[in-house]
Design an enzyme around this catalytic site. Structure first.
Site, PDB file in Angstrom:
ATOM      1  N   THR A 133      43.108  30.370  31.381  1.00 43.78           N
ATOM      2  CA  THR A 133      43.703  29.106  32.180  1.00 43.78           C
ATOM      3  C   THR A 133      42.993  27.540  31.960  1.00 43.78           C
ATOM      4  O   THR A 133      43.542  26.739  31.433  1.00 43.78           O
ATOM      5  CB  THR A 133      44.028  29.291  33.384  1.00 43.78           C
ATOM      6  OG1 THR A 133      45.107  30.774  33.490  1.00 43.78           O
ATOM      7  CG2 THR A 133      44.803  28.262  33.975  1.00 43.78           C
ATOM      8  N   HIS A 183      37.279  30.550  30.631  1.00 43.27           N
ATOM      9  CA  HIS A 183      38.439  31.827  30.720  1.00 43.27           C
ATOM     10  C   HIS A 183      39.701  31.011  30.438  1.00 43.27           C
ATOM     11  O   HIS A 183      39.836  29.954  30.470  1.00 43.27           O
ATOM     12  CB  HIS A 183      38.757  32.278  32.055  1.00 43.27           C
ATOM     13  CG  HIS A 183      38.928  33.517  32.107  1.00 43.27           C
ATOM     14  ND1 HIS A 183      39.770  34.121  32.959  1.00 43.27           N
ATOM     15  CD2 HIS A 183      38.550  34.955  31.399  1.00 43.27           C
ATOM     16  CE1 HIS A 183      40.140  35.515  32.833  1.00 43.27           C
ATOM     17  NE2 HIS A 183      39.381  35.966  31.892  1.00 43.27           N
ATOM     18  N   SER A 207      47.766  34.857  30.380  1.00 39.67           N
ATOM     19  CA  SER A 207      47.354  33.605  31.246  1.00 39.67           C
ATOM     20  C   SER A 207      46.993  32.557  29.881  1.00 39.67           C
ATOM     21  O   SER A 207      47.271  31.247  30.239  1.00 39.67           O
ATOM     22  CB  SER A 207      46.048  33.871  31.929  1.00 39.67           C
ATOM     23  OG  SER A 207      46.212  34.484  32.965  1.00 39.67           O
ATOM     24  N   HIS A 245      52.345  32.968  35.760  1.00 38.68           N
ATOM     25  CA  HIS A 245      53.126  34.268  35.597  1.00 38.68           C
ATOM     26  C   HIS A 245      52.714  34.965  36.955  1.00 38.68           C
ATOM     27  O   HIS A 245      51.631  34.811  37.700  1.00 38.68           O
ATOM     28  CB  HIS A 245      52.596  34.953  34.458  1.00 38.68           C
ATOM     29  CG  HIS A 245      50.792  35.337  34.626  1.00 38.68           C
ATOM     30  ND1 HIS A 245      50.485  36.137  35.459  1.00 38.68           N
ATOM     31  CD2 HIS A 245      50.153  34.789  33.796  1.00 38.68           C
ATOM     32  CE1 HIS A 245      49.352  36.369  35.135  1.00 38.68           C
ATOM     33  NE2 HIS A 245      48.896  35.465  34.057  1.00 38.68           N
TER      34      HIS A 245
END
Length: 385
Positions: free
Chosen positions: A159, A157, A106, A321
């Site tokens: 992303t 986090h 990510s 993804h």
């Protein structure tokens, strides 16, 4: 000997902190079957047609982390053959490979979308040589646009971090949190409060944010009657709970951000992440995936309801993804029933869908690289590269 033992204990404690943020990758909770008990209505698209070649004042980029076509079609089936996402009139596919791996993580996936460059797995908006790369959010800020981030995970986090921070490792959450102070982001909503105030370096970033005129809130309800920017809404010490336990955080956070950012006369850039579709994929848990997908779809519905009709806002929905190697073995539209199988507990390298509506949406068709999405947004905003 004593100093060595202390060092080992510190290293162990730090590794627990990191693994606590990433342990969703190791939880296997195989659930192949799910029946959705309650279908939601999808938003009607605006009837107003937008001439080809029109450019947007605002861009909302919505990322379903781990969302491949199977996750999408599972939610589509569970909701009776209708989603807000699949109502968007323009669609294509994005390839997702990172600079050092056929299968991205990510951090690299987010960085490709936010900067237009592929980098190594684990990198947060730095290139393969670990040099910072400007993100679309930072570039929008420099051009006077308002900016925002919404996430169902910790806001630090991988992303969301890849749009606002620059770090050699996605696991450096406290350093990533400190990078928020280096920007003028107008609104951010998500978990991760502890990385701002319970830090190894003793800094209290919440106080530092207040010194920059931010209002800090612990929940969306607490901020309900406050409409001035800048603001930070930090909804959990680390990650938020799963849906529906966390409530309508992504849906209402999207609405809150759009309403606040739309006050800016120069327009805005907003990134919204449905983080936990990915976590359900890591678990191979069909119920988890579909619930998170339906929550994310409702957030897309909020964006359509509030912004799609203004003729000035481009909404892009995609993924970084696919997770889980999910396939659908059988299903029933009428019953909202899905039976799935999985090939892995990790990410895969397959293409992911891209959907768009609004001025410039015609650019998001066919097969493109994940990095192309950044370049198309730059072009449509009229920014030089």
């Amino acid at each position: 000997m004593k100093s060595t033992m202390i060092l080992l204990l510190i290293t162990f404690a730090l590794s627990i902190g990191v693994s606590a943020q990433e342990d969703y990758k190791d939880k296997r909770n195989l659930k192949e079957h799910y029946t959705n008990p309650e279908k939601h209505e999808v938003s009607r698209l605006p009837e107003k047609s937008i001439p080809i070649g029109t450019k947007p004042r605002n861009i909302i980029l919505m990322i379903g982390d781990g969302m491949g076509t199977a996750q999408l079609f599972a939610a589509y089936t569970a909701n009776g053959g209708a989603l807000n996402i699949t109502n968007l009139p323009y669609s294509g596919f994005s390839t997702t490979q990172s600079a050092d791996d056929y299968t991205t993580d990510s951090a690299a996936g987010g960085t490709a979308l936010s900067t237009g460059q592929r980098t190594y797995n684990g990198a947060i908006a730095v290139d393969v040589n670990k040099k910072p790369i400007p993100t679309i959010l930072e570039i929008a800020e420099k051009h006077g646009k308002a900016t925002g981030l919404v996430s169902s995970s910790a806001i630090t986090h991988a992303t969301p971090a890849s749009f606002i921070a620059h770090n050699v490792s996605r696991n450096n959450y406290e350093e990533i949190a400190a990078d928020f102070l280096k920007t003028d982001i107008d609104i951010f909503i998500g978990g991760g409060k502890s990385f701002f105030e319970e830090r190894k370096d003793g800094r209290n970033l919440l106080k530092e944010l207040e010194e920059k005129n931010y209002r800090i809130f612990d929940s969306l309800s607490q901020a309900e009657n406050y409409h001035h920017l800048p603001m930070a809404i930090l909804t959990a010490p680390k990650h938020n709970p799963t849906y529906p336990e966390r409530g309508k955080l992504v849906q209402e956070g999207t609405a809150k951000a759009i309403k606040a950012l739309d006050q800016d006369e120069k327009g805005y850039f907003l990134m919204v992440e449905g983080s936990q579709v990915d976590w359900g994929g890591h678990e191979n848990n069909t119920a988890y995936i579909i619930k998170e997908m339906l929550d994310f779809d409702k957030a897309v519905g909020k964006a359509l309801e509030l912004a799609a009709g203004d003729g000035e806002t481009l909404i892009i929905v995609t993924a970084d993804h696919e997770t889980g190697g999910m396939s659908i073995e059988s299903g029933n539209f009428e019953k909202g029933e899905v039976h799935a199988k999985y090939t892995t507990g990790n990410h895969t390298g397959i293409m992911v869908p891209v959907f768009a509506v609004g001025p410039g949406a015609e650019h998001f068709t066919g097969i493109m690289k994940n990095t192309d999405i950044f370049h198309k947004m730059m072009y449509l905003f009229g920014f030089d590269e």
